[in-house]
Design a protein around this motif. Structure first.
Motif, mmCIF file in Angstrom:
data_model
loop_
_atom_site.group_PDB
_atom_site.id
_atom_site.type_symbol
_atom_site.label_atom_id
_atom_site.label_comp_id
_atom_site.label_asym_id
_atom_site.label_seq_id
_atom_site.Cartn_x
_atom_site.Cartn_y
_atom_site.Cartn_z
ATOM 1 N N ASN A 1 0.823 -1.209 0.000
ATOM 2 C CA ASN A 1 0.000 0.000 0.000
ATOM 3 C C ASN A 1 0.857 1.259 0.000
ATOM 4 O OD1 ASN A 1 -2.422 -1.392 -0.011
ATOM 5 N ND2 ASN A 1 -2.568 -1.433 2.210
ATOM 6 N N LEU A 2 1.955 1.240 0.745
ATOM 7 C CA LEU A 2 2.854 2.402 0.764
ATOM 8 C C LEU A 2 3.408 2.673 -0.630
ATOM 9 C CD1 LEU A 2 4.831 1.725 4.067
ATOM 10 C CD2 LEU A 2 3.200 3.561 3.669
ATOM 11 N N ALA A 3 3.852 1.614 -1.299
ATOM 12 C CA ALA A 3 4.394 1.769 -2.654
ATOM 13 C C ALA A 3 3.308 2.207 -3.623
ATOM 14 C CB ALA A 3 5.032 0.474 -3.120
ATOM 15 N N PHE A 4 2.113 1.632 -3.515
ATOM 16 C CA PHE A 4 1.023 1.979 -4.419
ATOM 17 C C PHE A 4 0.612 3.447 -4.255
ATOM 18 C CE2 PHE A 4 -3.617 1.996 -5.440
ATOM 19 C CZ PHE A 4 -3.485 1.823 -6.809
ATOM 20 N N GLU A 5 0.524 3.914 -3.019
ATOM 21 C CA GLU A 5 0.171 5.318 -2.780
ATOM 22 C C GLU A 5 1.234 6.255 -3.357
ATOM 23 O OE1 GLU A 5 -0.441 5.680 1.417
ATOM 24 O OE2 GLU A 5 -2.198 4.361 1.377
ATOM 25 N N TYR A 6 2.493 5.907 -3.169
ATOM 26 C CA TYR A 6 3.569 6.724 -3.735
ATOM 27 C C TYR A 6 3.476 6.731 -5.261
ATOM 28 C CZ TYR A 6 8.167 8.301 -5.168
ATOM 29 O OH TYR A 6 9.182 8.988 -5.779
ATOM 30 N N ASN A 7 3.266 5.569 -5.855
ATOM 31 C CA ASN A 7 3.193 5.462 -7.313
ATOM 32 C C ASN A 7 1.983 6.206 -7.875
ATOM 33 O OD1 ASN A 7 5.568 4.017 -7.428
ATOM 34 N ND2 ASN A 7 4.543 2.037 -7.340
ATOM 35 N N GLN A 8 0.882 6.241 -7.128
ATOM 36 C CA GLN A 8 -0.274 7.028 -7.553
ATOM 37 C C GLN A 8 0.086 8.515 -7.616
ATOM 38 O OE1 GLN A 8 -3.202 5.830 -4.585
ATOM 39 N NE2 GLN A 8 -4.499 5.050 -6.229
ATOM 40 N N LYS A 9 0.766 9.003 -6.603
ATOM 41 C CA LYS A 9 1.174 10.414 -6.587
ATOM 42 C C LYS A 9 2.099 10.722 -7.751
ATOM 43 C CE LYS A 9 0.730 10.910 -1.613
ATOM 44 N NZ LYS A 9 1.443 11.036 -0.350
ATOM 45 N N VAL A 10 3.034 9.818 -8.008
ATOM 46 C CA VAL A 10 3.959 10.001 -9.129
ATOM 47 C C VAL A 10 3.190 10.057 -10.447
ATOM 48 C CG1 VAL A 10 5.775 8.844 -10.453
ATOM 49 C CG2 VAL A 10 5.980 9.051 -7.986
ATOM 50 N N ALA A 11 2.244 9.155 -10.626
ATOM 51 C CA ALA A 11 1.454 9.120 -11.860
ATOM 52 C C ALA A 11 0.674 10.427 -12.040
ATOM 53 C CB ALA A 11 0.503 7.929 -11.851
ATOM 54 N N GLN A 12 0.088 10.924 -10.974
ATOM 55 C CA GLN A 12 -0.664 12.182 -11.057
ATOM 56 C C GLN A 12 0.261 13.352 -11.401
ATOM 57 O OE1 GLN A 12 -3.920 12.673 -11.055
ATOM 58 N NE2 GLN A 12 -4.241 10.478 -10.811
#
Length: 114
Positions: free
Chosen positions: A96-107
């Protein structure tokens, strides 16, 4: 989603679904450009897991620095991973930590490529 999987093969299903939803309506060239930048900036969940394990036994908070959470990284560093409890919770929630970070990066990438 197959096109995104070909461009970002190391992403898991949840991440691919998210990327597919935010990239719908984009041209093939825009998707390729996005994937190029995204692959260089995303964090692999396994790296987060490994650095959290290192934090459990040696220096707490390394994984938080990798996730660009500098304040939490310093807090973990000074408190021994919040007396190891925070580090253990992060070991459980590393995906979840990695997914949340990757979501921010994608945005962020989408904002700059418009």
């Amino acid at each position: 989603m197959e096109k995104i999987y070909q461009l970002i093969p190391d992403a898991d299903i949840m991440e691919l679904q998210y990327l597919d939803s935010i990239l719908s309506g984009k041209s093939e060239e825009q998707i390729k450009q996005f994937a190029l930048v995204y692959r260089s900036r995303r964090r692999d969940p396994i790296i987060i897991l490994i650095t959290a394990l290192i934090g459990l036994f040696f220096v707490a908070g390394i994984h938080r620095f990798l996730l660009n959470q500098i304040g939490m990284g310093i807090l973990y560093l000074l408190t021994g991973g919040l007396c190891l409890i925070g580090t253990i919770v992060d070991l459980i929630n590393y995906k979840n930590l990695a997914f949340e970070y990757n979501q921010k990066v994608a945005q962020e990438i989408l904002m700059f490529t418009r």
